[in-house]
Scaffold this motif. Sequence first.
Motif, PDB file in Angstrom:
ATOM      1  N   HIS A   8      13.770  55.082  69.506  1.00 61.09           N
ATOM      2  CA  HIS A   8      12.788  54.403  68.474  1.00 61.09           C
ATOM      3  C   HIS A   8      11.623  53.801  69.436  1.00 61.09           C
ATOM      4  O   HIS A   8      10.455  54.011  68.931  1.00 61.09           O
ATOM      5  CB  HIS A   8      13.436  53.260  67.838  1.00 61.09           C
ATOM      6  CG  HIS A   8      12.432  52.560  66.921  1.00 61.09           C
ATOM      7  ND1 HIS A   8      11.907  52.857  65.760  1.00 61.09           N
ATOM      8  CD2 HIS A   8      12.032  51.159  67.234  1.00 61.09           C
ATOM      9  CE1 HIS A   8      11.149  52.035  65.463  1.00 61.09           C
ATOM     10  NE2 HIS A   8      11.216  50.843  66.415  1.00 61.09           N
ATOM     11  N   ARG A  63       7.921  55.830  69.011  1.00 62.85           N
ATOM     12  CA  ARG A  63       6.875  54.828  68.241  1.00 62.85           C
ATOM     13  C   ARG A  63       6.010  54.300  69.034  1.00 62.85           C
ATOM     14  O   ARG A  63       5.207  53.621  68.567  1.00 62.85           O
ATOM     15  CB  ARG A  63       7.710  53.776  67.288  1.00 62.85           C
ATOM     16  CG  ARG A  63       8.523  54.352  66.365  1.00 62.85           C
ATOM     17  CD  ARG A  63       7.950  54.921  65.244  1.00 62.85           C
ATOM     18  NE  ARG A  63       8.736  55.398  64.176  1.00 62.85           N
ATOM     19  CZ  ARG A  63       9.111  54.645  63.038  1.00 62.85           C
ATOM     20  NH1 ARG A  63       8.517  53.394  63.050  1.00 62.85           N
ATOM     21  NH2 ARG A  63      10.114  55.032  61.988  1.00 62.85           N
ATOM     22  N   HIS A  64       5.982  54.649  70.253  1.00 62.18           N
ATOM     23  CA  HIS A  64       5.005  54.413  71.165  1.00 62.18           C
ATOM     24  C   HIS A  64       5.003  52.667  71.417  1.00 62.18           C
ATOM     25  O   HIS A  64       3.857  52.203  71.470  1.00 62.18           O
ATOM     26  CB  HIS A  64       3.572  54.678  71.221  1.00 62.18           C
ATOM     27  CG  HIS A  64       3.741  56.259  70.785  1.00 62.18           C
ATOM     28  ND1 HIS A  64       3.721  57.057  71.904  1.00 62.18           N
ATOM     29  CD2 HIS A  64       3.672  57.000  69.755  1.00 62.18           C
ATOM     30  CE1 HIS A  64       3.820  58.482  71.589  1.00 62.18           C
ATOM     31  NE2 HIS A  64       3.684  58.541  70.026  1.00 62.18           N
ATOM     32  N   LEU A  65       6.214  51.915  71.211  1.00 53.63           N
ATOM     33  CA  LEU A  65       6.366  50.511  71.429  1.00 53.63           C
ATOM     34  C   LEU A  65       6.362  50.198  72.915  1.00 53.63           C
ATOM     35  O   LEU A  65       6.008  49.278  73.422  1.00 53.63           O
ATOM     36  CB  LEU A  65       7.277  50.039  70.578  1.00 53.63           C
ATOM     37  CG  LEU A  65       7.239  50.290  69.183  1.00 53.63           C
ATOM     38  CD1 LEU A  65       8.590  49.735  68.449  1.00 53.63           C
ATOM     39  CD2 LEU A  65       6.042  49.666  68.483  1.00 53.63           C
ATOM     40  N   THR A  73      11.862  47.762  63.881  1.00 51.06           N
ATOM     41  CA  THR A  73      10.294  47.757  63.327  1.00 51.06           C
ATOM     42  C   THR A  73       9.472  48.318  64.393  1.00 51.06           C
ATOM     43  O   THR A  73       9.733  48.965  65.220  1.00 51.06           O
ATOM     44  CB  THR A  73      10.043  46.119  63.454  1.00 51.06           C
ATOM     45  OG1 THR A  73      10.051  45.692  64.576  1.00 51.06           O
ATOM     46  CG2 THR A  73      11.283  45.448  62.592  1.00 51.06           C
ATOM     47  N   ASN A  74       8.150  48.031  63.947  1.00 48.71           N
ATOM     48  CA  ASN A  74       7.001  48.603  64.520  1.00 48.71           C
ATOM     49  C   ASN A  74       6.169  47.445  65.439  1.00 48.71           C
ATOM     50  O   ASN A  74       5.107  47.731  65.741  1.00 48.71           O
ATOM     51  CB  ASN A  74       6.093  49.259  63.646  1.00 48.71           C
ATOM     52  CG  ASN A  74       6.469  50.595  63.303  1.00 48.71           C
ATOM     53  OD1 ASN A  74       7.116  51.199  63.613  1.00 48.71           O
ATOM     54  ND2 ASN A  74       6.149  50.857  61.887  1.00 48.71           N
ATOM     55  N   SER A  75       7.101  46.243  65.280  1.00 51.04           N
ATOM     56  CA  SER A  75       6.360  45.313  66.148  1.00 51.04           C
ATOM     57  C   SER A  75       7.054  45.136  67.624  1.00 51.04           C
ATOM     58  O   SER A  75       8.325  45.036  67.512  1.00 51.04           O
ATOM     59  CB  SER A  75       6.622  43.883  65.635  1.00 51.04           C
ATOM     60  OG  SER A  75       6.682  42.691  66.159  1.00 51.04           O
TER      61      SER A  75
END
Length: 401
Positions: A248, A252-254, A306-308
């Motif tokens: 993830h 998602r490039h986190l 999450t995307n955070s």
Amino acid sequence: MTTRDRGAALSPWRFIVVFGVVSLLMDFVYEGARSITGPLLASLGASATVVGLVTGAGEAAALGLRLVSGPLADRTRRFWALTIAGYALTAVSVPVLGLTGVLWVACALVVAERVGKAVRSPAKDTLLSHATATTGRGRGFAVHEAMDQIGALIGPLTVAGVLAVTAGGYGPALGVLAVPGVAALALLFWLRARVPNPAEYEPTPPAVDAGPRGQDAAPPLPRSYFVYAAFTAVTMTGFATFGVLSFHLVRRHLLAADLVPVLYAGAMAADAVSALATGWLYDRVGPRALVVLPVLSAAVPALAFTNSVALAVAGALVWGMAVGIQESTLRAVVADLVPSRRRATAYGIFAGVLGVAALAGGALTGALYDQSVTLLVAVVAAIQAAALVLLAVLRGRAAAR
């Protein structure tokens, strides 16, 4: 002459510490590899479902195959031989993993590394359980787990450094892990020579059987042990693997791939702190200390998927805290529930039950992630709520007796 008579350096605590150094070195090896399993498999074309299945299957192998290695250890009493063989398989599998460019071969090596853990763990835990009989179960296993995590911290950081220098070269990053693997095996041989029979650490050492069939007269495993295994199986069914978490983060490039091992190292630091805290608590309040495990497990997907960046990092740290409890306090409870003579078998069966749960959990979280993160969070929360209810019922029955 007893083990205690051979010198202060072989006291129960020192045995635990030296064994902890062995585990530190081997955690350097396999946790370094596990920190990049998700991105490595993804680079070879794996989907989130494949990553979840492979990492889940690896955990299932690491746990389920102990159904064989545990009873084998009790029958043969070759605890040291099985411990060494398992560590050797891991030490070989990890460097070779970095050399392959074929997805199915990489998947097989990921599972093979976990098979090494299955071979050694019941025997290793039994050896350690003898020493913790005098140091305190929770504290003894917690100190060993904390030392594990020093290696689990260094390994991913080393891999991250090599990845940064080589611009993403997985081969060199995993190849350097051969060095601590060789060192761990050398130290393990030394420890076996110094303490051939750790059972002498027990306040009342178990009788030595005349032959492998001597275990036929051993007492049956207590019912409370199986009920306890059921609780841990439920909570593990709703536990996400780090492979899916790291998938993830990169997808998602986190986080960049070379930063994922750094985060994993942070999770291993959280693991160590959690193990020490819950081990100390367990020696004082007993199994009630386990209430926190389902709570942490439920929080992992709610934060990590999450995307955070901040929440995802927090989720990974919470994941590490939950692993710390799984790897220390859960093992300590087994040692308290089961007589010494059946302990390797008990560890094997316990791990086998959890292996099924780990496979289900890895596949479940990976498949749900591909469908809906919201659904994944809701399903895991429901599973962990059921685990809390089961734990409450078990505590009530124990109090009634």
